[in-house]
Design a protein around this motif. Structure first.
Motif, PDB file in Angstrom:
ATOM      1  N   LEU A  98       0.812  -1.218   0.000  1.00 13.07           N
ATOM      2  CA  LEU A  98       0.000   0.000   0.000  1.00 13.07           C
ATOM      3  C   LEU A  98       0.848   1.273   0.000  1.00 13.07           C
ATOM      4  O   LEU A  98       0.304   2.375   0.057  1.00 13.07           O
ATOM      5  N   GLY A  99       2.174   1.108  -0.053  1.00 12.65           N
ATOM      6  CA  GLY A  99       3.045   2.264  -0.156  1.00 12.65           C
ATOM      7  C   GLY A  99       3.724   2.688   1.125  1.00 12.65           C
ATOM      8  O   GLY A  99       4.461   3.676   1.144  1.00 12.65           O
ATOM      9  N   TYR A 100       3.496   1.981   2.211  1.00 12.43           N
ATOM     10  CA  TYR A 100       4.161   2.316   3.473  1.00 12.43           C
ATOM     11  C   TYR A 100       5.602   1.824   3.444  1.00 12.43           C
ATOM     12  O   TYR A 100       5.908   0.826   2.807  1.00 12.43           O
ATOM     13  N   ASP A 101       6.458   2.556   4.162  1.00 14.29           N
ATOM     14  CA  ASP A 101       7.847   2.155   4.251  1.00 14.29           C
ATOM     15  C   ASP A 101       8.387   2.549   5.611  1.00 14.29           C
ATOM     16  O   ASP A 101       7.712   3.236   6.373  1.00 14.29           O
ATOM     17  N   HIS A 102       9.598   2.123   5.909  1.00 15.66           N
ATOM     18  CA  HIS A 102      10.191   2.396   7.218  1.00 15.66           C
ATOM     19  C   HIS A 102      11.633   2.868   7.088  1.00 15.66           C
ATOM     20  O   HIS A 102      12.472   2.598   7.930  1.00 15.66           O
ATOM     21  N   LEU A 103      11.892   3.626   6.032  1.00 13.72           N
ATOM     22  CA  LEU A 103      13.235   4.136   5.809  1.00 13.72           C
ATOM     23  C   LEU A 103      13.551   5.319   6.733  1.00 13.72           C
ATOM     24  O   LEU A 103      14.679   5.483   7.168  1.00 13.72           O
ATOM     25  N   GLU A 104      12.570   6.139   7.014  1.00 14.91           N
ATOM     26  CA  GLU A 104      12.724   7.276   7.921  1.00 14.91           C
ATOM     27  C   GLU A 104      12.036   6.933   9.242  1.00 14.91           C
ATOM     28  O   GLU A 104      11.049   6.188   9.262  1.00 14.91           O
ATOM     29  N   ASP A 105      12.544   7.484  10.337  1.00 16.71           N
ATOM     30  CA  ASP A 105      11.995   7.176  11.660  1.00 16.71           C
ATOM     31  C   ASP A 105      10.495   7.454  11.767  1.00 16.71           C
ATOM     32  O   ASP A 105       9.750   6.633  12.301  1.00 16.71           O
ATOM     33  N   ALA A 106      10.053   8.594  11.256  1.00 21.71           N
ATOM     34  CA  ALA A 106       8.636   8.944  11.341  1.00 21.71           C
ATOM     35  C   ALA A 106       7.777   7.952  10.559  1.00 21.71           C
ATOM     36  O   ALA A 106       6.696   7.558  11.013  1.00 21.71           O
ATOM     37  N   ASP A 107       8.259   7.538   9.386  1.00 23.91           N
ATOM     38  CA  ASP A 107       7.525   6.556   8.580  1.00 23.91           C
ATOM     39  C   ASP A 107       7.492   5.202   9.281  1.00 23.91           C
ATOM     40  O   ASP A 107       6.475   4.511   9.270  1.00 23.91           O
ATOM     41  N   ALA A 108       8.613   4.828   9.889  1.00 27.47           N
ATOM     42  CA  ALA A 108       8.679   3.555  10.625  1.00 27.47           C
ATOM     43  C   ALA A 108       7.710   3.571  11.790  1.00 27.47           C
ATOM     44  O   ALA A 108       7.000   2.589  12.026  1.00 27.47           O
ATOM     45  N   ASP A 109       7.666   4.677  12.519  1.00 23.85           N
ATOM     46  CA  ASP A 109       6.745   4.785  13.664  1.00 23.85           C
ATOM     47  C   ASP A 109       5.293   4.652  13.210  1.00 23.85           C
ATOM     48  O   ASP A 109       4.496   3.952  13.844  1.00 23.85           O
ATOM     49  N   ALA A 110       4.952   5.316  12.121  1.00 24.48           N
ATOM     50  CA  ALA A 110       3.578   5.262  11.608  1.00 24.48           C
ATOM     51  C   ALA A 110       3.226   3.850  11.155  1.00 24.48           C
ATOM     52  O   ALA A 110       2.133   3.340  11.454  1.00 24.48           O
ATOM     53  N   MET A 111       4.141   3.204  10.456  1.00 22.36           N
ATOM     54  CA  MET A 111       3.902   1.844   9.970  1.00 22.36           C
ATOM     55  C   MET A 111       3.768   0.875  11.136  1.00 22.36           C
ATOM     56  O   MET A 111       2.862   0.031  11.156  1.00 22.36           O
ATOM     57  N   GLU A 112       4.641   1.003  12.122  1.00 22.13           N
ATOM     58  CA  GLU A 112       4.575   0.119  13.297  1.00 22.13           C
ATOM     59  C   GLU A 112       3.269   0.302  14.060  1.00 22.13           C
ATOM     60  O   GLU A 112       2.705  -0.665  14.568  1.00 22.13           O
ATOM     61  N   GLU A 113       2.768   1.526  14.143  1.00 18.65           N
ATOM     62  CA  GLU A 113       1.505   1.758  14.854  1.00 18.65           C
ATOM     63  C   GLU A 113       0.345   1.067  14.137  1.00 18.65           C
ATOM     64  O   GLU A 113      -0.523   0.472  14.775  1.00 18.65           O
TER      65      GLU A 113
END
Length: 178
Positions: free
Chosen positions: A143-158
């Motif tokens: 769906l386009g989520y990624d975890h390359l940046e900390d903020a993106d990783a936090d959002a994906m993990e949530e």
């Protein structure tokens, strides 16, 4: 309507992987802004392949240049910015080859049995629960989520935490105190 096409190779054990994969996909999708994919008249399809470490290693080398197996690989087939178009008009053909006749092919997820099993033991969870987590994680990548940046990783993990909690699976990111 969501459809998960699943294939299982040895050494994955016998279990109802089809139901598990479908629940994981639904739980992930419904917690994103793309939740309408679950109710659109279009057939929304993704594939999950449960296979060996050797096969995942070969795919990881071919597509990511990394000569080692990894727990999960995701291969999106539709651009994330086109997903909204799909929910608005399932016959619009958004994404060219990714949609045809009201069908949306999200992409493929591949899990490596040995890596998954070893990580499950390390985390003190069942292989089924860990595989569910990896499937949720893989769907989010589709769906386009990624975890390359900390903020993106936090959002994906949530989103992963929420999806897994909805499936009765403990937070995989909590710190274990042994």
């Amino acid at each position: 309507m969501i459809h998960v096409e699943l294939s299982r190779e040895d050494p994955w054990p016998e279990t109802d992987w089809d139901a598990l994969a479908t629940r994981a996909a639904r739980a992930a999708i419904e917690r994103t802004p793309h939740g309408e994919l679950l109710t659109t008249p279009a057939l929304v399809e993704l594939s999950v392949r449960l296979t060996s470490d050797d096969e995942v290693r070969a795919l990881n080398l071919q597509y990511r240049g990394k000569d080692k197996p990894t727990n999960v690989l995701s291969f999106p087939m539709i651009q994330p910015d086109l997903l909204d178009t799909v929910t608005q008009n399932s016959d619009a053909g958004a994404g060219g080859a990714s949609t045809t006749g009201g069908e949306v092919l999200l992409g493929d997820i591949v899990l490596a049995q040995g890596v998954c099993a070893a990580e499950a033991v390390e985390r003190g969870v069942s292989v089924e629960d860990h595989a569910t987590h990896l499937m949720v994680h893989g769907v989010l990548h589709l769906l386009g989520y990624d975890h390359l940046e900390d903020a993106d990783a936090d959002a994906m993990e949530e989103i992963e935490r929420q999806a897994l909690a909805g499936l009765g699976i403990a937070d995989p990111y909590r710190v274990r105190e042994d």
